[in-house]
Design a protein around this motif. Structure first.
Motif, PDB file in Angstrom:
ATOM      1  N   THR A   3      -0.022   1.910  -8.475  1.00 25.74           N
ATOM      2  CA  THR A   3       0.635   1.021  -7.722  1.00 25.74           C
ATOM      3  C   THR A   3       2.175   1.196  -7.802  1.00 25.74           C
ATOM      4  O   THR A   3       2.773   1.676  -8.848  1.00 25.74           O
ATOM      5  CB  THR A   3       0.549  -0.386  -8.559  1.00 25.74           C
ATOM      6  N   LYS A   4       2.914   1.133  -6.489  1.00 29.18           N
ATOM      7  CA  LYS A   4       4.256   1.328  -6.632  1.00 29.18           C
ATOM      8  C   LYS A   4       5.237  -0.097  -6.611  1.00 29.18           C
ATOM      9  O   LYS A   4       4.781  -0.965  -6.280  1.00 29.18           O
ATOM     10  CB  LYS A   4       4.892   2.091  -5.532  1.00 29.18           C
ATOM     11  N   LEU A 133       5.554   2.712   6.310  1.00 27.39           N
ATOM     12  CA  LEU A 133       5.281   1.560   5.471  1.00 27.39           C
ATOM     13  C   LEU A 133       5.306   0.421   6.369  1.00 27.39           C
ATOM     14  O   LEU A 133       6.167   0.116   7.411  1.00 27.39           O
ATOM     15  CB  LEU A 133       6.363   1.700   4.529  1.00 27.39           C
ATOM     16  N   LYS A 160      -5.211  -3.095   5.938  1.00 34.03           N
ATOM     17  CA  LYS A 160      -5.873  -2.099   5.550  1.00 34.03           C
ATOM     18  C   LYS A 160      -6.991  -1.652   6.359  1.00 34.03           C
ATOM     19  O   LYS A 160      -7.027  -0.228   6.384  1.00 34.03           O
ATOM     20  CB  LYS A 160      -6.262  -2.564   4.187  1.00 34.03           C
ATOM     21  N   LYS A 169      -1.683   7.003   7.226  1.00 31.83           N
ATOM     22  CA  LYS A 169      -1.468   7.229   5.696  1.00 31.83           C
ATOM     23  C   LYS A 169      -0.278   5.897   5.467  1.00 31.83           C
ATOM     24  O   LYS A 169       0.495   6.011   4.563  1.00 31.83           O
ATOM     25  CB  LYS A 169      -0.511   8.493   5.552  1.00 31.83           C
ATOM     26  N   THR A 170      -0.313   5.152   6.473  1.00 34.13           N
ATOM     27  CA  THR A 170       0.825   4.024   6.240  1.00 34.13           C
ATOM     28  C   THR A 170       0.667   3.165   4.884  1.00 34.13           C
ATOM     29  O   THR A 170      -0.652   2.909   4.490  1.00 34.13           O
ATOM     30  CB  THR A 170       0.573   3.032   7.296  1.00 34.13           C
ATOM     31  N   GLN A 171       1.706   3.028   4.220  1.00 33.55           N
ATOM     32  CA  GLN A 171       1.731   2.069   3.031  1.00 33.55           C
ATOM     33  C   GLN A 171       1.875   0.668   3.234  1.00 33.55           C
ATOM     34  O   GLN A 171       2.475   0.396   4.275  1.00 33.55           O
ATOM     35  CB  GLN A 171       2.933   2.847   1.854  1.00 33.55           C
ATOM     36  N   GLU A 173       3.318  -2.681   1.737  1.00 35.62           N
ATOM     37  CA  GLU A 173       4.225  -3.388   1.075  1.00 35.62           C
ATOM     38  C   GLU A 173       4.244  -4.852   1.198  1.00 35.62           C
ATOM     39  O   GLU A 173       4.147  -5.418   2.163  1.00 35.62           O
ATOM     40  CB  GLU A 173       5.606  -2.873   1.306  1.00 35.62           C
ATOM     41  N   ASP A 192      -0.124  -1.411  -1.378  1.00 34.73           N
ATOM     42  CA  ASP A 192       0.360  -0.093  -2.163  1.00 34.73           C
ATOM     43  C   ASP A 192       1.537  -0.202  -3.049  1.00 34.73           C
ATOM     44  O   ASP A 192       1.844   0.535  -4.169  1.00 34.73           O
ATOM     45  CB  ASP A 192       0.527   0.874  -1.242  1.00 34.73           C
TER      46      ASP A 192
END
Ligand code: DX5
Ligand code: ZN
Length: 217
Positions: A3-4, A133, A160, A169-171, A173, A192
């Motif tokens: 996790t960021k 993102l 998702k 590969k999109t994150q 947030e 993520d």
């Protein structure tokens, strides 16, 4: 993927910005989330380019700059020069979003798109592969310390699915009202990166609070 965590500097003590940035440097934070508000796109004004530069001067973590401004194309280069590593624009503020995303990438930054609580994730279908993102707003942007909107969970799940279906590969947030209570379900839904402002900075021990968020998965 771990996790960021992206603490939002908006909730920090602006009279002690250097100290606050140094605290984040010493923490497990992955990014420093920088909220730019213009008083037009959102009903509040935060700070702009010189303050972003001042943060960047002391930051040892990448700046995740969230532009809550109209016509963001005018300022992309200025924020990149000020030290932004990720530049996030609002879907609702961009008439030619595809062009704006390419513009951010040409500056060598990662491109983020934020969506307001009323904006459906399906609207990103035709450009999701170009977006590094997606910032899902879990409050109406403009202020820190607001109540988390519960509908966010299903949006994150849908997003998702969309990302997976395209092999992107999109994150994902999440921004607004994030805390230790809702974070586990957000991560389960597919998040993520967690932005946390007041939850981190109102804590008596922000470094420990960041560590607690960081160890969730
Ligand atoms: C809201 C901002 C958020 C805000 C988050 O307009 O985009 O980044 O600072 O703060 P909390 O975590 O307090 O909701
Ligand atoms: Zn934000």
């Amino acid at each position: 993927m771990p996790t960021k965590i992206a603490p939002s500097i908006l909730a920090s003590d602006f009279a002690n910005l250097q100290k606050e940035v140094e605290m984040l440097n010493a923490s497990q934070a992955d990014y420093i989330h920088v909220d730019i508000m213009d008083g037009v796109f959102v009903p509040n004004i935060s700070f702009g380019i010189p303050v972003t530069e001042a943060i960047a001067k002391h930051a040892k973590k990448p700046l995740d700059v969230h532009l809550m401004i109209v016509d963001p194309d005018r300022y992309l280069e200025a924020f990149r020069n000020a030290g932004a590593e990720i530049i996030t624009v609002h879907y609702e503020a961009c008439t030619h979003l595809h062009r704006t995303i390419q513009g951010i990438k040409q500056l060598g930054a990662k491109a983020g798109v934020a969506i307001n609580p009323h904006t459906a994730v399906d609207l990103l279908e035709d450009l999701i592969e170009d977006i590094d993102l997606v910032c899902v707003m879990s409050v109406n942007p403009g202020f820190g310390g607001q109540k988390f909107i519960e509908n966010t969970y299903q949006k994150v799940k849908k997003l998702k699915k969309l990302i997976m279906s395209k092999g992107a590969k999109t994150q994902i947030e999440i921004d607004g009202g994030v805390n230790l209570q809702n974070a586990p379900d957000l991560l389960k839904a597919g998040a993520d990166v967690l932005v946390a402002g007041s939850f981190v900075f109102s804590s008596p021990k922000p470094i420990d609070t960041i560590a607690e968020l960081k160890q969730l998965y």
